[in-house]
Write a protein that holds these residues in place. Structure first.
Motif, PDB file in Angstrom:
ATOM      1  N   TRP A   5      -6.274   9.124 -12.221  1.00  0.00           N
ATOM      2  CA  TRP A   5      -5.469   7.953 -11.852  1.00  0.00           C
ATOM      3  C   TRP A   5      -4.704   8.208 -10.563  1.00  0.00           C
ATOM      4  O   TRP A   5      -4.675   7.385  -9.658  1.00  0.00           O
ATOM      5  CB  TRP A   5      -4.489   7.660 -12.989  1.00  0.00           C
ATOM      6  CG  TRP A   5      -3.495   6.621 -12.631  1.00  0.00           C
ATOM      7  CD1 TRP A   5      -3.664   5.277 -12.702  1.00  0.00           C
ATOM      8  CD2 TRP A   5      -2.183   6.826 -12.114  1.00  0.00           C
ATOM      9  NE1 TRP A   5      -2.552   4.636 -12.266  1.00  0.00           N
ATOM     10  CE2 TRP A   5      -1.615   5.566 -11.895  1.00  0.00           C
ATOM     11  CE3 TRP A   5      -1.431   7.966 -11.810  1.00  0.00           C
ATOM     12  CZ2 TRP A   5      -0.331   5.393 -11.396  1.00  0.00           C
ATOM     13  CZ3 TRP A   5      -0.162   7.787 -11.307  1.00  0.00           C
ATOM     14  CH2 TRP A   5       0.377   6.513 -11.107  1.00  0.00           C
ATOM     15  N   ASN A   6      -4.119   9.389 -10.516  1.00  0.00           N
ATOM     16  CA  ASN A   6      -3.275   9.732  -9.381  1.00  0.00           C
ATOM     17  C   ASN A   6      -4.031   9.586  -8.063  1.00  0.00           C
ATOM     18  O   ASN A   6      -3.549   9.030  -7.087  1.00  0.00           O
ATOM     19  CB  ASN A   6      -2.807  11.174  -9.573  1.00  0.00           C
ATOM     20  CG  ASN A   6      -1.540  11.447  -8.809  1.00  0.00           C
ATOM     21  OD1 ASN A   6      -1.036  10.547  -8.148  1.00  0.00           O
ATOM     22  ND2 ASN A   6      -1.057  12.659  -8.887  1.00  0.00           N
ATOM     23  N   LYS A  49       0.841  -1.204   0.000  1.00  0.00           N
ATOM     24  CA  LYS A  49       0.000   0.000   0.000  1.00  0.00           C
ATOM     25  C   LYS A  49       0.870   1.246   0.000  1.00  0.00           C
ATOM     26  O   LYS A  49       0.639   2.194  -0.751  1.00  0.00           O
ATOM     27  CB  LYS A  49      -0.871   0.015   1.260  1.00  0.00           C
ATOM     28  CG  LYS A  49      -2.319  -0.336   0.981  1.00  0.00           C
ATOM     29  CD  LYS A  49      -3.121  -0.128   2.235  1.00  0.00           C
ATOM     30  CE  LYS A  49      -3.672  -1.429   2.740  1.00  0.00           C
ATOM     31  NZ  LYS A  49      -3.978  -1.466   4.144  1.00  0.00           N
ATOM     32  N   GLU A  50       1.881   1.208   0.860  1.00  0.00           N
ATOM     33  CA  GLU A  50       2.770   2.357   0.973  1.00  0.00           C
ATOM     34  C   GLU A  50       3.520   2.578  -0.338  1.00  0.00           C
ATOM     35  O   GLU A  50       3.679   3.711  -0.799  1.00  0.00           O
ATOM     36  CB  GLU A  50       3.737   2.085   2.133  1.00  0.00           C
ATOM     37  CG  GLU A  50       4.594   3.237   2.560  1.00  0.00           C
ATOM     38  CD  GLU A  50       3.804   4.353   3.211  1.00  0.00           C
ATOM     39  OE1 GLU A  50       2.737   4.064   3.789  1.00  0.00           O
ATOM     40  OE2 GLU A  50       4.245   5.510   3.121  1.00  0.00           O
ATOM     41  N   ALA A 109       4.507   5.512  -5.261  1.00  0.00           N
ATOM     42  CA  ALA A 109       4.583   5.499  -6.723  1.00  0.00           C
ATOM     43  C   ALA A 109       3.700   6.594  -7.308  1.00  0.00           C
ATOM     44  O   ALA A 109       4.100   7.333  -8.210  1.00  0.00           O
ATOM     45  CB  ALA A 109       4.155   4.137  -7.237  1.00  0.00           C
ATOM     46  N   ALA A 110       2.509   6.712  -6.758  1.00  0.00           N
ATOM     47  CA  ALA A 110       1.585   7.721  -7.279  1.00  0.00           C
ATOM     48  C   ALA A 110       2.102   9.123  -6.997  1.00  0.00           C
ATOM     49  O   ALA A 110       1.954  10.028  -7.816  1.00  0.00           O
ATOM     50  CB  ALA A 110       0.215   7.532  -6.643  1.00  0.00           C
ATOM     51  N   LEU A 111       2.730   9.296  -5.830  1.00  0.00           N
ATOM     52  CA  LEU A 111       3.200  10.627  -5.450  1.00  0.00           C
ATOM     53  C   LEU A 111       4.301  11.122  -6.377  1.00  0.00           C
ATOM     54  O   LEU A 111       4.357  12.293  -6.723  1.00  0.00           O
ATOM     55  CB  LEU A 111       3.741  10.611  -4.020  1.00  0.00           C
ATOM     56  CG  LEU A 111       2.773  10.775  -2.874  1.00  0.00           C
ATOM     57  CD1 LEU A 111       3.545  10.875  -1.582  1.00  0.00           C
ATOM     58  CD2 LEU A 111       1.953  12.037  -3.072  1.00  0.00           C
ATOM     59  N   GLN A 116       2.601   1.739  -3.311  1.00  0.00           N
ATOM     60  CA  GLN A 116       1.684   2.238  -4.315  1.00  0.00           C
ATOM     61  C   GLN A 116       1.477   3.747  -4.143  1.00  0.00           C
ATOM     62  O   GLN A 116       1.475   4.520  -5.097  1.00  0.00           O
ATOM     63  CB  GLN A 116       0.353   1.520  -4.155  1.00  0.00           C
ATOM     64  CG  GLN A 116      -0.485   1.541  -5.393  1.00  0.00           C
ATOM     65  CD  GLN A 116      -1.528   0.453  -5.357  1.00  0.00           C
ATOM     66  OE1 GLN A 116      -2.038   0.117  -4.294  1.00  0.00           O
ATOM     67  NE2 GLN A 116      -1.855  -0.098  -6.495  1.00  0.00           N
ATOM     68  N   HIS A 117       1.337   4.124  -2.873  1.00  0.00           N
ATOM     69  CA  HIS A 117       1.160   5.533  -2.538  1.00  0.00           C
ATOM     70  C   HIS A 117       2.370   6.339  -3.009  1.00  0.00           C
ATOM     71  O   HIS A 117       2.239   7.388  -3.642  1.00  0.00           O
ATOM     72  CB  HIS A 117       0.979   5.643  -1.032  1.00  0.00           C
ATOM     73  CG  HIS A 117       0.754   7.018  -0.534  1.00  0.00           C
ATOM     74  ND1 HIS A 117      -0.367   7.740  -0.829  1.00  0.00           N
ATOM     75  CD2 HIS A 117       1.514   7.819   0.248  1.00  0.00           C
ATOM     76  CE1 HIS A 117      -0.292   8.912  -0.257  1.00  0.00           C
ATOM     77  NE2 HIS A 117       0.840   8.992   0.392  1.00  0.00           N
ATOM     78  N   TYR A 152       8.214   9.496   3.238  1.00  0.00           N
ATOM     79  CA  TYR A 152       8.029   8.145   3.729  1.00  0.00           C
ATOM     80  C   TYR A 152       7.967   8.126   5.246  1.00  0.00           C
ATOM     81  O   TYR A 152       7.168   7.421   5.836  1.00  0.00           O
ATOM     82  CB  TYR A 152       9.163   7.254   3.224  1.00  0.00           C
ATOM     83  CG  TYR A 152       9.162   5.893   3.830  1.00  0.00           C
ATOM     84  CD1 TYR A 152       8.096   5.035   3.600  1.00  0.00           C
ATOM     85  CD2 TYR A 152      10.180   5.479   4.670  1.00  0.00           C
ATOM     86  CE1 TYR A 152       8.061   3.792   4.167  1.00  0.00           C
ATOM     87  CE2 TYR A 152      10.157   4.238   5.241  1.00  0.00           C
ATOM     88  CZ  TYR A 152       9.098   3.394   4.992  1.00  0.00           C
ATOM     89  OH  TYR A 152       9.057   2.170   5.588  1.00  0.00           O
ATOM     90  N   LEU A 153       8.781   8.944   5.895  1.00  0.00           N
ATOM     91  CA  LEU A 153       8.777   8.979   7.359  1.00  0.00           C
ATOM     92  C   LEU A 153       7.687   9.884   7.892  1.00  0.00           C
ATOM     93  O   LEU A 153       7.586  10.095   9.078  1.00  0.00           O
ATOM     94  CB  LEU A 153      10.130   9.464   7.864  1.00  0.00           C
ATOM     95  CG  LEU A 153      11.292   8.530   7.576  1.00  0.00           C
ATOM     96  CD1 LEU A 153      12.589   9.167   8.005  1.00  0.00           C
ATOM     97  CD2 LEU A 153      11.097   7.215   8.299  1.00  0.00           C
TER      98      LEU A 153
END
Lengths: 447, 714
Positions: free
Chosen positions: B91-92, A235-236, A241-243, A238-239, A281-282
């Motif tokens: 998508w984002n 999940k993290e 990656a999107a960011l 993916q998050h 991330y932190l």
């Protein structure tokens, strides 16, 4: 790669299911074979465990939804008392047929009531000839409820005499669940962690529509190269990656590189991702702040993380109280004489050092001390005379509520309260510097 | 209310029909127990109105200081969920995990002030963003269950407040049987937001300041005190429903935002999207309060140096609480009007004349008794002295003139103080204090120009460079121009003149530079070592004996002028006649009330009962123990002589010796080794009283011993 096969379900459905749960085919086929056909009795309780985000909840949910099996899905953290939990199960069961309006709420206090109401609900929903699945997510919470809840759920099939299977999902192993009075042993199933290949495959599945799958796969490859060492949470990832994807696309959008120019793209994104690892991330800076930074091309240096604001402003005497508490926590009692008496004579450290004190007190952590010692040290380190006013005492309590000190043991005021200092050496040095107090000179460890 | 019963129990009190009388009470208290009850009603009224003004003013200041912070927070709240509402299809947004927007609000360690901040914050939010605001406190939420209960209770009640009373019964019924779970919160939220959609247009207008589906704001007032588990559970639960319920969290943090990381593990903090907001530091807050409330002529009451010092010390040394500072100021107001009968004259200029004229003879005598007034009288010619001491009407005229003088003094004092502060605050090492309050205290304490710090200030000021000096002078001109004082016209003119002179100097400076360049050139010409040395020596010589440059002369002039202004206007207030009327100066009372020392008080009471009981028999001389003192005092004094563990038998024996000491001669023979039962009982009672007070406790280390819990005499 085993293809899912089961005689009871149409092949098309199974194919769809397979596409939805990549890298979990073997577990799904195992579950399918345990479940059997709709009307067949299944194993009374199944215990599924695996590390965070290894797809337990997701697999169970997709499986039950795609095959349209009658089920109830409950999160045990959310329903924190047994009553809430049992009622939630009943409500979900009653509301399965959506056209019925929310049924009158029936209180359900004990498991006995639950069994009775459960039977009624099964009859009213016309589910006698199908297996009902009760999934309890975050099942480790069950251990904190009444002692009978967990064993009763494990043999719900027997107690209700209905075709029901309880599935427990948890992040910890079954051995930590087993009550000492013994219980029905569930069937345990382990979901292993996703390997890096699995992660790559799953992450690539959802590529943005504007870009090709290959382009996105290359991006995921770089991302995993940076983050796989510290984070395997799907999940993290993916998050993250999107960011960061928009930054990756930047050269392409500006026309400086084409989609195949991997090296250039890598050069562009790699330092950015490294920075992300130390900040977003932190959760030092929030993801929305991170996105705004990307958009405005600002330097991350302008935005300080949460840890940068470590400085705490304290009233004058609170500072000294904290320093005194720190000294009391980390110095052995015997050494107080040496530090705080004017004419202590020459005592060398080696002379009065006991064997066990050779280890640093800072490695052992803070020790509790009584209030009197704290005040005695306070009076000797503050230059001018301190009156023992009510304000001083209330400041000690405020320091406890601020979690800079912590109260040890019972709260009996008459018994002489004992405290511990919980701040770090860096913190106390910063505090001591503001009042011109050389704390290192007073610490036994640094003698 | 008193009950005629000794036992504990539940008593029903019907509300008294005469409620009006209760509010009257405070005024009565003001009159009672005060020997000087002159004009007490008027004093009370003045006191009340003054306090009301101060309160309004401080609240206004607070609001102004917080606007920036609140604006930031409001824009954060607006932003937080709108992004998702606008483009859920992208998508984002689909791929990103939905984090809970969280504001970490760092407020500083002055926890007592936070309440007010949070109250105004929730007001602001309710007015501008969302009606759904819940305030949670750690002490109400020991478990997740209590937290949910509180949250649901607050949110659903606010719903009642917003709408009319027709929904009352619906809420009533649901509240009894409400299930404290997130699901019921979500159904409630859905029903509420749906209702606003179907509302009549007239109502829509009111709700338009909130937008569609307003966020639900949950404020954790004291983050540090919450238990980790409760917070974690709540965050985990709400993160699962963030799509259905637009939740925003606000963490009130007293120490540092690091506490978030120490309270929440990464798995939980990764569910949050934390942004940091920092409020103004409480020190700055205090400076503003002092600047706007104490350093103006707006309020007639002034604080003397000692009183101000006590208040500031409590703030800096103990609590950092601005609220407590204001409370302290309130105490000063009340105390001044209560104890000083002449405080009736401590009012605004407009009313002064009327009040002076209506002074009674007694009050006139009070004025004559004031030390500063007596000093004034002594300096008058003898016929005037007699008139002042005997004729009330003449006295009143003089008093009015003097009070007007005092007012003018204040009008001049504060602007000049600010000017002086402009200078001192920019000098290295801040000779007279960095803050204006320190300068103010120094000026009130005694003649500031006689202090050493002032000397060093002057010396440093004489070394200022031109640029700084000019900007300072400009600032001073601004301050003096904006002040209401009438006497500053000349000063301003003079300062402006200095400024123009400085400008002239600039033109001349160019020429001078040319000269120095030429001398430099001369130096370069000399290549011979001997000659070089000679010219260098000459140059040095000339520089030492050189006359001051024009700039230096002017600088001296400026500094001297500033000095003369200071000497003229910054006279300490207690050199002024009738300062007692407007200055509150009993610092000891204030210290007693605000910085109480319970241990010391207890020790004095037990060690020297005379100080409280005032009975002549108890008047002790030296350290001997009188047997007339209450039993507990005797026991206490005896226990002071013991070590950490006290033997009860020895203690009892000592006690009985002391008690029977004087009675001895009458009847000593019968009880020599046997302690009297009555004495034994008295001893036991006294010891248990000491235990109740926390001086001793029963010990298990040794039989028949008790342990001392205090050391020394405090």
């Amino acid at each position: 790669m085993p293809n899912l096969e089961h005689s009871a379900y149409p092949a098309a459905t199974l194919l769809r299911l397979e596409s939805l749960v990549p890298c979990r085919e073997s577990q799904v086929s195992m579950l399918l074979s345990i479940f059997g056909e709709r009307q067949q009795f299944s194993f009374p309780s199944i215990f599924i465990y695996g590390h965070t985000s290894s797809g337990k909840t997701y697999v169970m949910q997709t499986l039950l939804n795609t095959l349209q099996l009658p089920h109830v899905f409950v999160n045990c953290v959310e329903h924190f008392t047994s009553r809430l939990l049992l009622e939630e199960i009943l409500i979900q069961l009653q509301n399965r047929s959506s056209e019925t309006k929310q049924a009158a709420h029936v209180p359900c206090d004990t498991f006995n009531d639950f069994v009775r109401l459960f039977k009624q609900a099964v009859v009213s929903q016309d589910l006698q000839d199908q297996t009902i699945y009760v999934v309890l997510d975050r099942a480790e919470q069950l251990r904190e409820m009444e002692a009978n809840i967990l064993p009763a759920f494990l043999r719900l099939q027997e107690l209700t005499d209905r075709n029901v299977t309880v599935v427990l999902l948890s992040e910890i192993v079954w051995e930590l669940f087993r009550p000492n009075t013994g219980c029905f042993e569930p069937f345990t199933l382990y979901f292993p962690d996703y390997s890096i290949g699995h992660l790559q495959k799953i992450l690539c599945q959802n590529h943005p529509p504007e870009y090709s799958a290959d382009f996105y796969a290359a991006y995921i490859n770089i991302l995993l190269g940076v983050f796989y060492m510290v984070c395997r949470d799907l999940k993290e990832l993916q998050h993250l990656a999107a960011l960061n994807f928009s930054k990756y696309c930047e050269p392409v959008v500006r026309g400086e590189a084409n989609e195949r120019d991997t090296r250039k793209l890598w050069k562009n994104i790699e330092p950015h991702l490294k920075k992300a690892m130390q900040t977003v991330y932190l959760r030092e800076i929030s993801s929305s702040q991170w996105e705004r930074l990307q958009r405005d091309e600002g330097e991350a240096g302008q935005l300080k993380g949460l840890s940068a604001h470590a400085h705490v402003e304290l009233p004058y005497y609170s500072k000294f109280l904290l320093i005194a508490a720190y000294l009391a926590s980390y110095n052995p009692v015997r050494t107080d004489k040496r530090f705080f008496l004017k004419h202590h004579g020459k005592i060398k450290k080696t002379n009065f050092m006991k064997k066990h004190e050779k280890t640093s007190n800072h490695l052992l952590g803070p020790k509790p001390f009584p209030l009197d010692r704290l005040l005695a040290i306070l009076y000797s380190i503050v230059d001018n005379r301190v009156a023992p006013t009510a304000n001083i005492f209330s400041q000690i309590t405020s320091l406890v509520t601020l979690q800079l000190l912590s109260m040890v043991g019972n709260n009996d005021q008459l018994d002489g309260p004992r405290y511990k200092c919980t701040v770090s050496l860096d913190f106390i040095r910063a505090i001591a510097r503001t009042v011109n107090f050389d704390i290192i000179k007073y610490l036994y460890d640094f003698l | 209310m008193s009950v005629g019963s000794v036992s504990k129990g539940c008593f029903v009190f019907k509300p008294s029909p005469k409620k009006r009388k209760v509010s009257q009470k405070t005024a009565d208290y003001f009159r009672e127990g005060n020997s000087d009850s002159e004009d007490s009603e008027l004093r009370f009224a003045t006191c009340q109105s003054l306090w009301k003004h101060v309160k309004l003013e401080t609240e206004q200041i607070e609001e102004d200081l917080n606007t920036q912070l609140f604006d930031n927070l409001v824009s954060f709240l607006r932003r937080s969920h709108s992004e998702f509402q606008e483009k859920t299809a992208e998508w984002n947004c689909r791929m990103k995990s939905r984090e809970i927007p969280t504001a970490a609000l760092v407020l500083g360690v002055n926890v007592t002030d936070h309440d007010l901040t949070f109250r105004s914050l929730s007001e602001v939010l309710q007015n501008r963003v969302t009606p759904y605001v819940a305030l949670l406190q750690a002490k109400d939420c020991p478990g997740i269950k209590n937290l949910m209960q509180k949250l649901l209770g607050q949110l659903m009640n606010c719903y009642v407040d917003v709408d009319s009373s027709e929904e009352d019964d619906y809420v009533q019924t649901s509240q009894n049987r409400i299930r404290c779970s997130m699901t019921s919160l979500i159904t409630w939220y859905e029903s509420v937001t749906k209702k606003t959609d179907f509302e009549t247009p007239s109502k829509k207008r009111t709700s338009s300041r909130h937008w569609q589906s307003p966020p639900v704001v949950v404020i954790f007032k004291d983050m540090e005190s919450f238990t980790t588990k409760v917070l974690q559970d709540f965050i985990v639960i709400s993160s699962q429903h963030i799509r259905e319920l637009p939740l925003v969290l606000i963490f009130g943090i007293a120490t540092s935002p690091m506490i978030i990381h120490s309270l929440l593990p990464h798995s939980v903090s990764s569910l949050l999207c934390i942004e940091l907001f920092q409020s103004l530091s409480c020190k700055e807050h205090l400076s503003t309060i002092i600047d706007k409330v104490l350093l103006t002529t707006q309020f007639p009451l002034k604080l003397s140096e000692k009183v101000l010092q006590v208040l500031i010390n409590i703030f800096l040394y103990h609590d950092f609480s601005v609220q407590n500072f204001i409370k302290g100021f309130q105490l000063c107001i009340v105390e001044h009007f209560y104890t000083q009968p002449l405080s009736v004259l401590c009012c605004h200029q407009g009313e002064l004349k009327k009040r002076i004229n209506s002074l009674s003879h007694n009050q006139c005598e009070n004025i004559r008794r004031l030390p500063s007034f007596r000093r004034y009288v002594e300096n008058q010619p003898s016929e005037k002295q007699i008139a002042l001491l005997t004729t009330d009407s003449f006295l009143k005229e003089t008093v009015q003139r003097l009070l007007e003088d005092l007012n003018v003094y204040h009008e001049n004092y504060f602007p000049v103080l600010r000017c002086l502060h402009v200078f001192t605050s920019s000098l290295p090492k801040y000779p007279l204090g960095k803050q204006i309050r320190e300068l103010h205290c120094a000026c009130l304490e005694n003649r500031v120009w006689e202090t050493e710090e002032y000397e060093s200030f002057l010396q440093l000021a004489r070394m200022l460079n031109k640029c700084d000096l000019v900007t300072m002078l400009q600032k001073c001109v601004e301050i003096l121009m904006s002040s209401p004082g009438k006497e500053f016209d000349k000063t301003v003119e003079k300062l402006k003149e200095f400024l123009t002179q400085f400008q002239k100097l600039e033109a001349e400076a160019c020429q001078e530079r040319d000269e120095s360049v030429s001398s430099q050139k001369e130096l370069q010409k000399k290549t011979d070592l001997y000659h070089l040395q000679k010219t260098l020596l000459e140059l040095k010589e000339s520089r030492r004996s050189k006359k001051l440059t024009k700039f230096e002369m002017l600088r001296f002039e400026v500094v001297d002028y500033i000095d003369s202004v200071v000497r003229n206007y910054l006279v300490p207030a207690d050199h002024k006649t009738l300062h007692e009327i407007v200055y509150f100066n009993t610092a000891s009372v204030l210290r007693e009330h605000l910085n109480a020392a319970p241990r010391v008080a207890l020790h004095t009471a037990l060690n020297n009962p005379y100080s409280y009981l005032k009975s002549q028999a108890l008047r002790s001389d030296g350290g001997s123990i009188s047997n007339k003192a209450p039993d507990i005092c005797i026991v206490y004094k005896l226990h002071l002589e013991c070590g950490r563990l006290i033997n009860l038998v020895d203690w009892l024996e000592a006690f009985s010796t002391v008690v029977t000491a004087v009675e001895g001669p009458n009847a000593d023979a019968p009880s020599s080794d046997q302690v009297d039962d009555v004495i034994h009982a008295r001893f036991i009672r006294a010891v248990s009283e000491l235990e109740l007070l926390g001086f001793i406790k029963p010990s298990k280390q040794k039989t028949d011993h008790v342990a001392r819990l205090t050391w020394g005499g405090c």
